[in-house]
Design an enzyme around this catalytic site. Structure first.
Site, short mmCIF file in Angstrom:
data_model
loop_
_atom_site.label_atom_id
_atom_site.label_comp_id
_atom_site.label_asym_id
_atom_site.label_seq_id
_atom_site.Cartn_x
_atom_site.Cartn_y
_atom_site.Cartn_z
N GLU A 184 8.28 4.10 8.56
CA GLU A 184 8.32 4.07 9.85
C GLU A 184 8.29 5.59 10.69
O GLU A 184 7.86 5.43 11.71
CB GLU A 184 9.02 2.93 10.70
CG GLU A 184 8.56 1.75 10.02
CD GLU A 184 9.66 0.61 10.28
OE1 GLU A 184 9.47 -0.07 11.21
OE2 GLU A 184 10.54 0.39 9.48
N GLY A 203 0.80 -0.99 0.00
CA GLY A 203 -0.01 0.12 -0.03
C GLY A 203 1.02 1.21 -0.12
O GLY A 203 0.50 2.29 -0.10
N ARG A 258 16.72 11.28 -0.27
CA ARG A 258 16.02 11.45 -1.76
C ARG A 258 14.67 10.89 -1.55
O ARG A 258 14.29 9.94 -1.16
CB ARG A 258 16.96 10.91 -2.84
CG ARG A 258 16.10 11.22 -4.20
CD ARG A 258 16.76 10.45 -5.14
NE ARG A 258 18.26 10.82 -5.36
CZ ARG A 258 18.87 11.20 -6.47
NH1 ARG A 258 18.35 11.32 -7.56
NH2 ARG A 258 20.09 11.58 -6.61
#
Lengths: 756, 352
Positions: A718, A479, A641
């Protein structure tokens, strides 16, 4: 086999230079919003049977009786799999051959080690028949008292926490630092057990053909799943074909193939027909991992100027009785604040629960809410603004190791986030701000951090005779947008427009893309793609520069640049040759090459590598009624990046919302006597709903990191939770003056504040 | 799941006959029953699907000024009926504060009155629960009971009734029309639900086969429309049951409260009408001290059943708040966050 995935073709799009950095929408978006994306449980091979788990209602003991006859007598029930008839395995599910191999409950015996453990599998013509078969089993148990909660058994010091981290670390003398401090805080924070709760429960459709196995199941680590199945069943990995084109979330719970998924494969083996097994929502609360509860004591000292003198962070966490995973909560204090003395340590208890496992920001999220709360308390004790205090103690080198950072744009994150939020207008004392309706307003902040990890991955690149390209790697789209971001990297690596290139991912027959975990997937598989592309371009360049008929003949020393399906001479861009012409003259149908992505050990030993961020939260509180509502969240993140800013913002938002969940909502409520979870459903295991999610902003701070990898990617999966949870908790304090140290913060904490 | 017979009667009398058999259950919106069946908490032998019965889906203005709501009117349709919402704003607000949009589209008025508790031990078939299995005990006592009852509970059961809708209905003296084998009868919403005592499995006064066909609001109910609120406190802004809620209706003339209605949700095994508190504010000029006295009276008999003493104080504060809010003229539109103590946000959820 039908084509495995058919993504929306990428329309010819205006591109400004590189594909990387473009905010493309999801290439799998149309499939998903039309319901055409095929998730594991959407598969129905001919002759398929349905399997349903029978799970233990006790947390500890043994199964003494199962009424298998009653279940088998139910119309539609085909078979009941129990320890008595479960097909043989080549490997003991309790074997632990390496630390990353976790023990599984595969009906190896009648022992029960936690509630919701599988004790049988009923296989039937219909889901309804299998479900009733489970009810008819009416198990009997020999029950022993459950040990649940952080005080339920004797504590010990684990040998390692997280993945091989030392249980305790220190730098400098914490006790001396505390003794020398002008101001100290000593506070204990508690976080609850949490469950991953992906929208898509773990599901599997398994079909055997002799010793060949076909599997549809969501996986964050296809090659590892393939290897685990191969070991358990004693078959060759090449004989196992796993399809996992889409995951309805995983958050770590689909990183390793779980016991229930393997039971689906065993069930198919037993009945000799394809079998589907889908976990019920409540079955996720046990066998697929969770986040351990924690109790964390932080002692912090600062001198009269507000400079830290010591941070001592001690965490108590839990693992199961039969395996080792220790949430490395205290390690959150290693990297953020420049204290001359830092000590972190862990102790643990063993409980009658499933084994806790990696759950989004394992350790980092849990530790962050405690550390950021404690830093806030320390700032207050020093009479300092929380941002000024953090800047005063800004770490220019990694505090625990003394290593320089590979890059660290955290100052810019603080500055941009604070400016955007309007932090400079924050009154120092709590309970100073109210809105026009009299609700208390509080502003809090937290620092976000997550390590920039890399694992190992491979990719295969092909340039075809017609000049088009193919990039293959068994990457995982949970996802987060892997289908899109990796294709962008691949297009640049191949020097092709996206619509001239095919990107294949999500199946186990492709090169091993490693694991979608540790926020490292984009960096790791992205580097494999980058290197595979470079390698195939090098082959084309070889062909062209050695071909007298090519405009690039002899350009070998000058070098070439790949762009738009052509190679250009680096020092003279008027001279170019198309991929199709190069291959046509060479008489080749295609060229291919492979590439690898892996961490650079030299860079890793020289630098500390982390993503960073700063999160600013506003809450409104009706302190009479205890209601808290987050009204603004602004995060500024520096994560190297950015491949696709749209996907990255979405990832960061998801993390920040999880932070809100951590601070205010989420917890498993477990009966301390039975060890059963009482809120194993989405009505009562509360995560934020849309109405809870305020105005959110995620600002990406530009950061060039030449050390993490050639693409400069750090990862964003995270980090959003860290910082956010603490920022919200700190905002609640700033609104109310009540410091709640037990999470999630509830109504009762404000209606009847408890003393800590 | 357990095999069951599915019947779809054509008339109310057929339905009543079909449901009078032991082990039969009515199916309307199914928003609660199907979950209970999937979890093995209830295991009916027969489902009597009343969702196609004719004539039960109407909202009727009665000649005497009352309103009759058919049992199959969907929660969403009722809340979004402009005339209804204007006349009974606290009911509309309660409906819109409940569940999710999808559930409100499916749930029916009759079914909502009979929804089961959210007690985690009731939902866990392995736990002792006198409500689910009479005589087995109550594992919620001594267990995780932070959200359990503080009023009306017994040693046998400490579960709460979860409905939002029932709270203003109880406050407004709504009447339930019941069809049974011996004909039609009526009870008030307040009298529909029983307190658990020693028989928590008997949650209401319905006899086997009896079917709620309508809910009727007496003509007085609309006299509270100018000063009415439903206030619902919970930890999540939407899609969560009330920790505590309150429905208030006041009839204020010349600055004096002449008539007051007050009921609480989430605190007791049934929607809890607070008559004593009503008496205290009636005849008074609104002021904070009177409201606090009313709140104290409403909770005078409250006692924690475990780790939930905070709910007593919270309920008192919600009463004060709801009364305070109700003094102001009812807003033209239901707030964007219905029932929330947070200030109304611009943007209406339904026409009023």
């Amino acid at each position: 086999m039908p084509p495995e995935i058919s993504l929306t073709p990428v329309p010819a799009h205006a591109r400004h230079g590189s594909n990387i950095g473009q905010p493309l929408t999801r290439r799998d978006g149309v499939l998903k919003v039309t319901g055409a994306a095929r998730y594991a449980a959407d598969n129905h091979p001919p002759g398929m049977l349905h399997a349903v788990l029978a799970v233990s209602t006790i947390a500890r003991g043994r199964v003494s009786f199962l009424d298998v006859e009653a279940a088998k007598a139910h119309p539609g029930v085909v078979e009941v799999m129990t320890p008595a008839n479960r097909p043989r395995l080549a490997e003991d599910p309790d074997a632990k051959l390496h630390p990353f191999m976790f023990r599984l409950e595969l009906l190896q015996n009648d022992e029960v080690r936690y509630a919701n453990q599988a004790i049988a599998v009923v296989i039937a013509q219909t889901l309804e028949a299998a479900t009733e078969g489970v009810a008819l089993l009416a198990p009997k148990y020999e029950t022993q008292p459950a040990r649940v909660g952080l005080d339920a058994s004797e504590s010990f010091v684990p040998a390692a926490v997280g993945v091989g981290n030392p249980s305790a670390m220190h730098r400098g003398d914490v006790e001396a630092g505390l003794a020398a401090a002008a101001r100290r805080i000593d506070a204990t924070y508690e976080t609850p057990m949490q469950y991953h709760n992906p929208m898509e429960p773990h599901a599997i459709v398994a079909a055997w053909d002799g010793d060949a196995l076909s599997v549809d199941t969501p996986s964050q680590g296809l090659a590892m799943a393939q290897g685990r199945i191969a070991g358990l069943f004693g078959i060759s990995p090449e004989n196992i074909h796993i399809r996992s084109p889409f995951l309805g979330g995983g958050f770590g719970s689909k990183g390793l193939i779980s016991g229930p998924q393997l039971l689906g494969i065993l069930a198919a083996r037993l009945v000799g027909k394809p079998v589907k097994l889908v976990l019920r929502r409540e079955h996720l609360y046990g066998p697929v991992g969770h986040r351990s509860a924690s109790r964390q004591r932080l002692r912090i000292g600062a001198d009269g100027e507000g400079l830290l003198t010591a941070i001592d962070h001690r965490a108590k966490v839990a693992s199961s009785t039969f395996d080792d995973f220790f949430e490395p909560a205290a390690d959150a204090s290693h990297t953020l604040y420049a204290s001359p003395a830092i000590a972190t340590s862990h102790e643990a208890v063993r409980l009658d629960t499933g084994t806790p496992l990696f759950m989004r920001a394992p350790g980092e999220a849990t530790g962050s809410i405690a550390l950021e709360s404690a830093i806030d308390e320390m700032a207050d004790a020093c009479g300092m603004d929380p941002l000024a205090f953090r800047l005063k103690n800004y770490a220019d080198v990694e505090p625990i190791s003394g290593k320089p950072f590979s890059s660290k744009a955290l100052r810019e994150c603080y500055a941009r986030g604070a400016e955007h939020f309007g932090w400079s207008k924050r009154p120092l004392a709590p309970r100073q701000l109210r809105d026009e309706n009299g609700l208390l307003i509080g502003w809090g902040m937290g620092t976000a951090t997550f390590p920039a990890l890399m694992f190992a991955a491979e990719a295969r690149a092909v340039v075809r005779g017609d000049g088009s390209g193919v990039m293959e790697t068994g990457a995982h789209d949970m996802g987060q947008g892997a289908w899109t971001a990796f294709a962008q990297i691949a297009a640049d690596a191949l020097g092709l427009d996206l619509d001239r290139m095919e990107f294949k991912a999500g199946t186990s027959d492709l090169p091993d893309a490693g694991i979608a975990g540790g926020s490292a997937h984009t960096a790791t598989a992205g580097m494999a793609i980058h290197n595979a592309g470079a390698a195939v371009i090098a082959k084309l360049a070889d062909l062209a520069t050695n071909d007298q008929r090519s405009p690039l003949f002899g350009a070998g020393n000058a070098g070439v640049i790949a762009r738009d399906g052509r190679l250009f001479r680096r020092d003279d861009e008027t001279r170019s040759d198309s991929y199709a012409d190069i291959l046509g003259r060479a008489g080749l149908a295609q060229v291919e090459a492979r590439g690898k992505g892996a961490a650079d050990p030299a860079a890793q030993s020289s630098y500390a590598m982390h993503a960073h961020g700063a999160v600013f939260a506003e809450v409104k509180v009706d302190s009479d009624l205890g209601q808290i509502r987050v009204t603004r969240l602004v995060g500024a993140f520096a994560a190297g990046r950015v491949i696709n800013p749209r996907m990255v913002r979405s990832q960061i938002f998801g993390g920040m919302i999880w932070g809100m969940s951590f601070a205010l909502h989420e917890q498993a409520i477990m009966d301390k006597r039975s060890g059963r979870t009482l809120n194993a459903n989405f009505a009562e295991y509360q995560v934020p709903v849309n109405a809870d999610v305020p105005s959110m902003e995620a600002l990406m701070i530009e950061e060039h990191d030449p050390h993490v990898n050639a693409l400069g990617i750090k990862g964003v999966g995270e980090i959003g939770i860290t910082g956010s949870a603490g920022a919200i908790a700190n905002a609640v304090w700033h609104a109310t003056g009540v410091r709640v140290r037990r999470f999630p913060i509830g109504l009762d904490d404000l209606v009847m504040p408890r003393s800590h | 799941m357990k095999n069951f017979e599915y019947v779809r009667p054509a008339t109310i009398s057929e339905a009543v006959a079909a449901a009078a058999e032991p082990g039969a259950a009515y199916l309307a919106g199914g928003t609660n029953l199907l979950d209970l069946m999937k979890g093995g908490i209830v295991r009916p032998n027969r489902l009597v699907d009343i969702s196609h019965l004719p004539g039960l889906d109407r909202i009727e203005r009665l000649p005497d000024g009352g309103t009759r709501i058919g049992a199959l009117v969907r929660n969403a349709d009722l809340a979004h009926d402009g005339e209804f919402a204007k006349s009974y704003p606290a009911i509309a607000e309660a409906l819109l504060s409940g569940a999710s949009g999808q559930l409100r589209n499916a749930a029916t008025v009759g079914g909502n009155l009979l929804q089961r508790t959210r007690c985690g031990y009731f939902y866990d078939p392995a736990s002792a629960c006198n409500k689910r299995e009479p005589g087995t005990g109550c594992d919620a006592r001594g267990g995780e009971n932070r959200l359990h009852a503080v009023l009306g509970w017994s040693e046998a059961c400490i579960a709460t009734h979860p409905s939002d809708f029932c709270v203003p209905l109880a406050a407004l003296d709504a009447v339930v029309e019941i069809e049974g084998r011996t004909g039609r009868r009526e009870v008030t919403v307040e009298a529909l639900h029983r307190l658990p005592g020693d028989t928590p499995e008997q949650e209401n006064v319905l006899l086997p086969g009896e079917l709620i066909v309508a809910v009727r609001l007496p003509k007085e109910a609309r006299t509270f429309s100018h000063h009415a609120r439903y206030l619902k406190v919970r930890e999540r802004t939407s899609f969560a049951f009330a920790v505590v809620s309150a429905a208030v209706g006041l009839r204020i003339e010349q600055g004096t409260i002449w008539d007051a209605r007050l009921a609480l949700g989430g605190v007791a095994p049934k929607p809890w009408r607070a008559h004593a508190a009503e008496k205290i504010v009636e005849g008074c000029v609104p002021d904070a001290a009177t409201f606090r006295r009313a709140a104290e009276a409403a909770l005078a008999d409250a006692r924690p059943c475990g780790d939930n003493a905070f709910k007593i104080e919270l309920a008192k504060r919600i009463i004060v708040r709801a009364l305070t809010l109700a003094i102001s003229e009812t807003a033209e539109r239901v707030a964007a966050l219905p029932g929330s103590p947070f200030a109304p946000v611009a943007g209406a959820l339904h026409a009023s």
